[in-house]
Design a protein around this motif. Structure first.
Motif, mmCIF file in Angstrom:
data_model
loop_
_atom_site.group_PDB
_atom_site.id
_atom_site.type_symbol
_atom_site.label_atom_id
_atom_site.label_comp_id
_atom_site.label_asym_id
_atom_site.label_seq_id
_atom_site.Cartn_x
_atom_site.Cartn_y
_atom_site.Cartn_z
ATOM 1 N N ARG A 78 50.014 -12.801 9.133
ATOM 2 C CA ARG A 78 50.378 -12.643 10.545
ATOM 3 C C ARG A 78 49.129 -12.415 11.397
ATOM 4 O O ARG A 78 48.950 -13.051 12.434
ATOM 5 C CB ARG A 78 51.349 -11.479 10.716
ATOM 6 C CG ARG A 78 51.902 -11.310 12.115
ATOM 7 C CD ARG A 78 52.859 -10.125 12.167
ATOM 8 N NE ARG A 78 52.157 -8.895 11.826
ATOM 9 C CZ ARG A 78 51.792 -7.964 12.706
ATOM 10 N NH1 ARG A 78 52.099 -8.092 13.967
ATOM 11 N NH2 ARG A 78 51.147 -6.895 12.326
ATOM 12 N N ASP A 79 48.228 -11.520 10.957
ATOM 13 C CA ASP A 79 46.993 -11.260 11.705
ATOM 14 C C ASP A 79 46.069 -12.472 11.713
ATOM 15 O O ASP A 79 45.427 -12.770 12.726
ATOM 16 C CB ASP A 79 46.257 -10.051 11.124
ATOM 17 C CG ASP A 79 46.968 -8.735 11.403
ATOM 18 O OD1 ASP A 79 47.725 -8.674 12.400
ATOM 19 O OD2 ASP A 79 46.764 -7.780 10.633
ATOM 20 N N ASP A 81 47.032 -15.635 11.547
ATOM 21 C CA ASP A 81 47.625 -16.599 12.475
ATOM 22 C C ASP A 81 47.356 -16.216 13.928
ATOM 23 O O ASP A 81 47.065 -17.070 14.761
ATOM 24 C CB ASP A 81 49.132 -16.716 12.245
ATOM 25 C CG ASP A 81 49.478 -17.400 10.931
ATOM 26 O OD1 ASP A 81 48.593 -18.091 10.355
ATOM 27 O OD2 ASP A 81 50.636 -17.247 10.469
ATOM 28 N N LYS A 82 47.422 -14.910 14.222
ATOM 29 C CA LYS A 82 47.141 -14.451 15.588
ATOM 30 C C LYS A 82 45.682 -14.693 15.950
ATOM 31 O O LYS A 82 45.369 -15.152 17.051
ATOM 32 C CB LYS A 82 47.478 -12.969 15.741
ATOM 33 C CG LYS A 82 47.244 -12.452 17.154
ATOM 34 C CD LYS A 82 47.634 -11.010 17.281
ATOM 35 C CE LYS A 82 47.459 -10.433 18.660
ATOM 36 N NZ LYS A 82 46.469 -11.002 19.519
ATOM 37 N N LEU A 83 44.786 -14.439 15.015
ATOM 38 C CA LEU A 83 43.360 -14.666 15.253
ATOM 39 C C LEU A 83 43.091 -16.144 15.531
ATOM 40 O O LEU A 83 42.389 -16.493 16.477
ATOM 41 C CB LEU A 83 42.542 -14.190 14.050
ATOM 42 C CG LEU A 83 41.039 -14.402 14.142
ATOM 43 C CD1 LEU A 83 40.435 -13.579 15.272
ATOM 44 C CD2 LEU A 83 40.377 -14.033 12.825
ATOM 45 N N ALA A 85 45.244 -18.395 16.613
ATOM 46 C CA ALA A 85 45.859 -18.749 17.896
ATOM 47 C C ALA A 85 45.013 -18.251 19.071
ATOM 48 O O ALA A 85 44.829 -18.971 20.068
ATOM 49 C CB ALA A 85 47.272 -18.179 17.980
ATOM 50 N N ASP A 86 44.479 -17.041 18.972
ATOM 51 C CA ASP A 86 43.618 -16.500 20.032
ATOM 52 C C ASP A 86 42.354 -17.340 20.189
ATOM 53 O O ASP A 86 41.911 -17.619 21.308
ATOM 54 C CB ASP A 86 43.236 -15.055 19.740
ATOM 55 C CG ASP A 86 44.382 -14.080 19.912
ATOM 56 O OD1 ASP A 86 45.420 -14.477 20.513
ATOM 57 O OD2 ASP A 86 44.250 -12.925 19.445
ATOM 58 N N ASN A 89 43.289 -20.647 21.808
ATOM 59 C CA ASN A 89 43.555 -20.418 23.235
ATOM 60 C C ASN A 89 42.250 -20.277 24.012
ATOM 61 O O ASN A 89 42.105 -20.817 25.112
ATOM 62 C CB ASN A 89 44.427 -19.166 23.405
ATOM 63 C CG ASN A 89 44.831 -18.955 24.828
ATOM 64 O OD1 ASN A 89 45.111 -19.895 25.555
ATOM 65 N ND2 ASN A 89 44.878 -17.692 25.244
#
Length: 94
Positions: A78-79, A81-83, A85-86, A89
């Protein structure tokens, strides 16, 4: 990290040595550069010290800097994937 600008060439005042003048100018340039960003000092060719503004030092030592360092292996899915995605972006919007 910052790099220190070369000293300007000003005349040497009576009673002052050229070495002392260069040292003073280099120190002044060093402190001026450190107000913008940390300056690494190497000895011999290995980073040994860092000069930075007091504001920057206090933000690092008093927890005001919220940045954290991770090893990718330490992140759960999860972390990670967030990294990703950030970062994507940031790439798309900069």
């Amino acid at each position: 990290m910052n790099s220190v600008k070369r000293p300007s060439s000003e005349p040497i005042a009576p009673g002052e040595s050229e070495c002392a003048i260069r040292s003073t100018r280099k120190t002044g340039d060093l402190f001026e550069a450190a107000t913008v960003s940390p300056v690494a000092i190497t000895k011999p060719r290995k980073p040994r010290y860092v000069i930075m503004s007091m504001e920057r030092y206090e933000s690092l030592t008093h927890g005001q800097d919220t940045r954290r360092a991770f090893r990718l292996d330490d992140l759960d899915d999860r972390d990670a994937d967030k990294l990703i995605a950030d970062r994507q972006n940031s790439i798309d919007n900069d």
